[in-house]
Write an enzyme that holds these catalytic residues in place. Structure first.
Site, PDB file in Angstrom:
ATOM      1  N   ILE A  59      -0.447 -18.470  59.000  1.00 28.15           N
ATOM      2  CA  ILE A  59      -1.133 -19.515  58.112  1.00 28.15           C
ATOM      3  C   ILE A  59      -0.019 -20.329  58.016  1.00 28.15           C
ATOM      4  O   ILE A  59       1.160 -20.135  57.436  1.00 28.15           O
ATOM      5  CB  ILE A  59      -1.758 -19.022  56.968  1.00 28.15           C
ATOM      6  CG1 ILE A  59      -2.062 -19.927  55.740  1.00 28.15           C
ATOM      7  CG2 ILE A  59      -0.649 -18.278  56.039  1.00 28.15           C
ATOM      8  CD1 ILE A  59      -2.906 -19.666  54.795  1.00 28.15           C
ATOM      9  N   SER A  60      -0.397 -21.844  58.251  1.00 30.64           N
ATOM     10  CA  SER A  60       0.597 -22.851  58.201  1.00 30.64           C
ATOM     11  C   SER A  60       1.378 -23.000  56.809  1.00 30.64           C
ATOM     12  O   SER A  60       0.592 -22.862  55.966  1.00 30.64           O
ATOM     13  CB  SER A  60       0.028 -24.313  58.797  1.00 30.64           C
ATOM     14  OG  SER A  60      -0.308 -24.124  60.096  1.00 30.64           O
ATOM     15  N   SER A  61       2.578 -23.520  56.535  1.00 30.86           N
ATOM     16  CA  SER A  61       2.836 -23.668  55.239  1.00 30.86           C
ATOM     17  C   SER A  61       2.082 -24.874  54.903  1.00 30.86           C
ATOM     18  O   SER A  61       1.783 -25.849  55.465  1.00 30.86           O
ATOM     19  CB  SER A  61       4.313 -24.164  55.537  1.00 30.86           C
ATOM     20  OG  SER A  61       4.573 -25.410  54.685  1.00 30.86           O
TER      21      SER A  61
ATOM     22  N   ARG B  85      -5.916 -21.455  48.413  1.00 28.82           N
ATOM     23  CA  ARG B  85      -5.061 -20.969  49.342  1.00 28.82           C
ATOM     24  C   ARG B  85      -5.106 -19.594  49.338  1.00 28.82           C
ATOM     25  O   ARG B  85      -4.884 -18.859  50.400  1.00 28.82           O
ATOM     26  CB  ARG B  85      -3.831 -21.498  49.319  1.00 28.82           C
ATOM     27  CG  ARG B  85      -2.683 -21.167  50.371  1.00 28.82           C
ATOM     28  CD  ARG B  85      -1.400 -21.971  50.473  1.00 28.82           C
ATOM     29  NE  ARG B  85      -0.720 -21.469  51.250  1.00 28.82           N
ATOM     30  CZ  ARG B  85      -0.276 -21.497  52.677  1.00 28.82           C
ATOM     31  NH1 ARG B  85      -1.261 -22.381  53.128  1.00 28.82           N
ATOM     32  NH2 ARG B  85       0.699 -21.238  53.235  1.00 28.82           N
TER      33      ARG B  85
END
Ligand code: SAH
Length: 213
Positions: free
Chosen positions: A62-64, A36
């Protein structure tokens, strides 16, 4: 492959996700094997493993990791081969999907974001992600049909072109914008119709028309 130090961090993050959302073994493994940190801007690295969305520039996020985990599970990746994503952004969601699908086709409307994402895929050796700068609402007819289609930005409706590019019995997962609220919705294609199932409230950036170069 992922280095040992990073694997310790991604494993801890997967454990944090599991405390609030049940992960299947395969999705858990995909999350652990996706670095990540590589998808987060340098200044934000210390927050990479928190269960939060983070800014990536161009007013996008950026999505969780929790959201990515949920969307991935809702897609029911088991037994599916090819997936189309609308809204590649940082590329993190596509990278997780690359561990679960043979082919990932991801579209992004902002060219600069996509060129960064492509660099990351190259560095990580993710060769089964194919990308395109375009308005994803048109889909990507050349490689259709897809077993799964994921909206990583919130639409107000599912365009017919997208439905046409889904296999019979295929699944679409989308954060649908409805009366000022967004709901993660799963659609199954039965004949020419979509059967719809509302899953939970969520927060994504909206689908925007056209390309930004
Ligand atoms: N999957 C990404 C989430 C990015 S946020 C990640 O894991 O980081 C949603 C992205 O959808 C943004 O980058 C935005 O530019 C993109 N987007 C919005 N409307 C779009 C459209 N019509 N076609 C393609 N991409 C779109």
């Amino acid at each position: 492959m992922i280095d040992r130090i990073t694997a310790i961090k991604t494993t801890r993050m997967a454990d944090d996700i599991s405390k609030v959302f049940e992960l299947s073994p395969k999705v858990r493994e995909a999350i652990i094997n996706t670095n990540r940190e590589k998808f987060v801007p340098a200044a934000m690295r210390q927050h990479a493993y928190k269960l939060d969305a983070l800014p990536i520039g161009a007013q996008q996020y950026i999505s969780s990791p929790l959201t990515v985990a949920k969307m991935t599970e809702y897609l029911e990746p088991e037994g599916a081969d090819r997936i189309l994503e609308i809204g590649c952004g940082s590329g993190y969601q596509a990278a997780v999907l690359a561990h679960l699908f043979r082919g990932v086709f991801s579209i992004e409307r902002i060219e600069t974001l996509l060129s960064d994402a492509k660099k990351r895929f190259r560095e990580l050796g993710l060769q089964n992600i194919h990308t395109r700068t375009d308005d994803g609402q048109k889909g990507w007819a050349q490689y259709a049909p897809y077993d799964r289609i994921l909206f990583s930005a919130a639409p107000t409706f599912i365009p017919q072109a997208i439905i046409d590019q889904l296999v019979p019995r295929g699944i679409i997962v989308a954060p649908m914008e409805k009366n000022g609220q967004q709901v993660i919705t799963r659609f199954v294609k039965i004949g020419d119709e979509l059967m719809e199932d509302e899953l939970e409230v969520c927060e994504f950036v909206p689908v925007v028309d056209g390309v930004q170069r």
